[in-house]
Design a protein around this motif. Structure first.
Motif, short mmCIF file in Angstrom:
data_model
loop_
_atom_site.label_atom_id
_atom_site.label_comp_id
_atom_site.label_asym_id
_atom_site.label_seq_id
_atom_site.Cartn_x
_atom_site.Cartn_y
_atom_site.Cartn_z
N TYR A 20 0.78 -1.25 0.00
CA TYR A 20 0.00 0.00 0.00
C TYR A 20 0.81 1.30 0.00
O TYR A 20 0.23 2.37 -0.14
N SER A 21 2.11 1.22 0.20
CA SER A 21 2.87 2.47 0.36
C SER A 21 2.75 3.40 -0.85
O SER A 21 2.52 4.60 -0.70
N ARG A 22 2.89 2.82 -2.02
CA ARG A 22 2.89 3.63 -3.24
C ARG A 22 1.52 4.29 -3.46
O ARG A 22 1.42 5.48 -3.76
N ARG A 23 0.50 3.50 -3.29
CA ARG A 23 -0.86 4.00 -3.50
C ARG A 23 -1.20 5.10 -2.48
O ARG A 23 -1.80 6.13 -2.81
N TYR A 31 0.92 6.98 -0.94
CA TYR A 31 1.72 8.17 -1.23
C TYR A 31 0.96 9.08 -2.19
O TYR A 31 0.84 10.29 -1.95
N TRP A 32 0.45 8.51 -3.26
CA TRP A 32 -0.21 9.35 -4.26
C TRP A 32 -1.52 9.95 -3.72
O TRP A 32 -1.89 11.07 -4.07
N ASP A 50 -8.45 7.52 -7.35
CA ASP A 50 -8.26 6.21 -6.72
C ASP A 50 -9.34 5.21 -7.11
O ASP A 50 -9.19 4.02 -6.86
N LYS A 110 -4.30 4.31 -12.29
CA LYS A 110 -4.72 5.68 -12.55
C LYS A 110 -4.29 6.60 -11.41
O LYS A 110 -4.02 7.78 -11.62
N TYR A 111 -4.25 6.00 -10.20
CA TYR A 111 -3.90 6.81 -9.03
C TYR A 111 -2.50 7.40 -9.15
O TYR A 111 -2.15 8.34 -8.45
N GLU A 112 -1.69 6.82 -10.03
CA GLU A 112 -0.34 7.35 -10.19
C GLU A 112 -0.25 8.41 -11.28
O GLU A 112 0.80 9.02 -11.46
N TYR A 116 12.99 7.38 -5.41
CA TYR A 116 12.18 7.56 -4.20
C TYR A 116 11.42 6.29 -3.87
O TYR A 116 11.48 5.80 -2.73
N PHE A 117 10.73 5.74 -4.85
CA PHE A 117 9.89 4.57 -4.55
C PHE A 117 10.73 3.30 -4.31
O PHE A 117 10.29 2.41 -3.59
N LEU A 127 11.63 3.72 -0.71
CA LEU A 127 10.56 4.11 0.21
C LEU A 127 10.24 3.03 1.26
O LEU A 127 10.21 3.32 2.46
N ASN A 128 10.02 1.81 0.79
CA ASN A 128 9.61 0.76 1.74
C ASN A 128 10.67 0.50 2.81
O ASN A 128 10.34 0.28 3.98
N ILE A 163 10.45 3.21 5.38
CA ILE A 163 9.28 3.04 6.27
C ILE A 163 9.55 1.94 7.30
O ILE A 163 9.28 2.11 8.49
#
Lengths: 180, 146
Positions: free
Chosen positions: A29-32, A34-35, A145, B6-8, B18-19, B22-23, B26
């Motif tokens: 879920y991190s990427r989703r 983030y946006w 989303d 689409k969210y991206e 970055y991505f 990222l994990n 975190i």
């Protein structure tokens, strides 16, 4: 392969191996998230902070999570709260609601470094920024989303009927802004 | 949740890599922090350390007082004069140090013994306080005090 696990399997994994289960949630879920946060707070640094805080909160409270909602709606609600806190803090600092990209970039250290939209995209973002918080949330979660109203209802604690009305008004305002 | 990216799709960009990092960041700020954080361990131990400090302090004070009350000039094991000197003044203020010293030196609290030893001082004291000597002598009987 791990990302195909459903919520129940992830929760079972959390009980037997909390760290492994949590890693799976982060990966999934991190990427989703983030946006989702980024579209609300606009500035990358703020989005990164809010995302970190979201997962810190998730990790601290993971034992309290009950299956009354899905993991991602729970995470979305935490992330949304973190994002709204940043927006409110920014508005307090500016002493007026900051509702366009230029002002937001002026207030941040990174400025417009991480924005590469053209004129039309900038106008759409400015249109979304003029919406009240709740309408903006609903608009983003529906439009970008593609969440269902039921999921948005779980995240925001608002009834489905009210959400539909909010989305309708948001769409109208955005259309009006873009055609003006 | 529908499988969609689409969210991206947005006009926003992120820093390079970055991505991909990222994990890990975190995990480091959540699980990693809990496992290796010295502050987390200290926060658990803090109440116990405080309790231990209070007990140790009380023990030192008790030993110091016992040494003063029962001391016979011999040094008590584990309690030096330096330790006694470190006792805060406010803890000593409430103690009658003269009484403790007198008892430690074997004096009886009764008056007559000291009357024999410091007759001049006693007479001076009685005169200054206008106490009738004859009355005192009457009470003391035939005992020679002068």
């Amino acid at each position: 392969m791990k990302e195909t696990l459903n919520d129940t399997e992830v929760l079972n994994l959390l009980e037997t191996s909390p760290e492994q289960g949590f890693r799976l949630i982060v990966e999934k879920y991190s990427r989703r998230l983030y946006w989702h946060i980024r579209r609300l707070v606009i500035v990358h640094e703020d989005a990164d902070d809010a995302l970190q805080n979201t997962f810190i909160s998730c990790w601290k409270n993971i034992s309290r999570f009950r299956q009354q909602s899905s993991i991602y709606t729970w995470l979305y609600s935490i992330a949304t709260n973190e994002a709204l806190m940043i927006i409110r803090k920014r508005n307090r600092l500016a002493e007026i609601p900051v509702d366009n990209l230029k002002d937001i970039f002026l207030l941040s250290e990174e400025g417009g470094t991480w924005f590469n939209g053209d004129e039309a995209e900038e106008k759409l973002q400015n249109a979304i920024l003029t919406l009240p918080d709740k309408q903006r949330l609903v608009f983003n979660m529906r439009y970008y989303d593609e969440l269902s109203y039921e999921d948005i209802s779980n995240i925001t604690g608002t009834s489905v009927g009210a959400l539909k009305a909010s989305y309708f008004h948001a769409m109208k305002k955005v259309e009006k802004y873009l055609t003006s | 949740m529908k499988p969609s990216e689409k969210y991206e799709k947005s006009p926003f960009r992120v820093p390079d890599n970055y991505f991909s990092e990222l994990n890990d960041r975190i995990i480091e700020s959540t699980i990693g922090r809990k496992k290796t954080g010295l502050t987390a361990k200290l926060s658990v131990l803090k109440p116990l350390l405080s309790l231990a400090a209070v007990i140790a302090g009380a023990a030192v004070i008790t030993l110091a007082v016992l040494q003063l009350v029962t001391g016979d000039g011999k040094k008590q094991p584990g309690l030096s004069h330096e330790v006694v000197a470190d006792i805060p003044q406010f803890l000593i203020d409430g103690i009658d140090m003269f009484m403790i010293e007198a008892e430690a030196e074997g004096y009886e609290p009764a008056i007559p013994l000291s009357l024999h030893q410091h007759g001049d001082e006693i007479i001076e004291y009685l005169l200054l306080n206008e106490i009738e000597l004859s009355l005192l002598i009457k009470y003391l009987g035939d005992e020679q005090i002068l």
